[in-house]
Design an enzyme around this catalytic site. Structure first.
Site: not given
Length: 343
Positions: A54, A59, A85, A233, A236-238, A240-241
């Site tokens: 994707d 981007y 997109k 995502g 959640n923008s990082g 959860l990593a």
């Protein structure tokens, strides 16, 4: 080669790997990356069984599309599913500037355009930038009230009366196989479903370990109307990593520094991860796929090493007791599908 389960997108003939490849980083998101790293990461992804990629004009203002096209050009077009997109046109500007988080050398300025002509132009421009023979899926990008505020109603009307008509024509003519929205708001997806049929939605961050509100109305409607969810995502923008306990790292949630409430919730998830020896990122990736509306998760991938690490996280064995513990802690909805319920 890694063997990933594959799932069908809506009623289309598209079959995608449960792990996809998000190429926002190819636009030099937050930091520059060399062309070689972009190409190597896609080569590694193909080697390891990923078949879904994707990108978007936004981007890097065309840079991501160019890099994705350069990397995929040597592969048979039937071996991958490519999405990009519409909804923005790239207009030439005097010089390249770092903006919107992209450190891109491309001298363009993105302008919203959800009209019929704007969507058709965007599709044609993407085909040229990619330099490929096909685009499988096009998503209407970043439509929604949270994004556009008071201008949402005006833009949404243009999008449904003009942009959707263009996307539907491209689909009916066989120039794309599927159409959808690529957004951060599930509410606008439900709103759009009242105006036409969308095969899939690339929904970022709204069905995760931290958020399951979309389970109440949106995901059931997707099942009823056979519209698939590609979950972007998943971290959640990082947050959860990375978790919330790394020194010198400011946890981010929903594209901004996380609130104390979110930090405390993630800390509780990390405690449970530690108890069951489950990597936080592995849980974040695997959780959404338990819902029958979700066909894949697409994290951002920026290097061959990151691809390998993410594949390993997808394959990590997570005990059923782990998901029960998250439900008992009130982190997951009591009735939410969890991976252990999969046949």
């Amino acid at each position: 080669m890694t063997v990933f389960n594959k799932r069908q997108v809506g009623n289309t003939k598209l079959i995608v790997s449960e792990l996809g490849f998000g190429a926002a980083t190819f636009g030099n998101l937050y930091r520059p990356m060399p062309d070689s790293a972009a190409k190597e990461s896609i080569i590694k992804a193909m080697e390891l069984g990923l078949n879904q990629f994707d990108t978007a004009p936004y981007y890097g203002f065309g840079l991501s599309e160019r890099r994705v096209g350069d990397a995929l050009r040597s592969y048979d077009s039937s071996s991958y599913v490519l999405s990009t997109k519409v909804g923005r046109i790239l207009e030439p500007c005097a010089k390249a500037e770092d903006k919107y988080g992209f450190c891109s050398p491309m001298p363009f300025e993105p302008k919203y355009d959800y009209s019929y002509d704007g969507v058709m132009r965007s599709f044609e421009h993407s085909m040229q930038r990619l330099g490929l023979s096909k685009i499988d899926i096009i998503y209407m990008h970043d439509i929604g009230r949270v994004t556009h505020g008071d201008d949402h109603d005006r833009l949404f009307k243009i999008a449904m009366e003009g942009g959707y008509k263009a996307m539907d024509e491209l689909r009916s003519q066989g120039l794309v196989s599927a159409i959808g929205l690529g957004v951060n708001e599930y509410e606008v997806c439900e709103q759009a479903m009242d105006h036409g049929h969308f095969d899939c939605f690339l929904l970022a961050g709204r069905y995760t370990l931290l958020e399951q509100k979309s389970l109440q109305t949106f995901l059931p409607r997707c099942i009823k109307e056979n519209s698939s969810i590609i979950l972007g995502g998943p971290y959640n923008s990082g947050i959860l990593a990375t978790g919330v306990r790394r020194e010198g790292v400011v946890p981010h949630y929903n594209y901004e520094p996380a609130s104390k409430e979110i930090i405390n919730t993630v800390a509780r998830i990390e405690d449970i991860c530690g108890e069951y020896n489950v990597p936080l990122a592995a849980a974040a990736l695997q959780f959404p796929l338990a819902h029958s509306a979700v066909v894949s998760v697409i994290p951002g991938l920026s290097s061959a090493d990151r691809v390998e690490t993410t594949v390993a996280q997808m394959q990590h064995k997570i005990p059923a007791e782990f998901w029960t513990a998250l439900q008992d802690a009130g982190i997951l909805y009591p009735d939410v599908p969890v991976p252990s319920t999969l046949p």
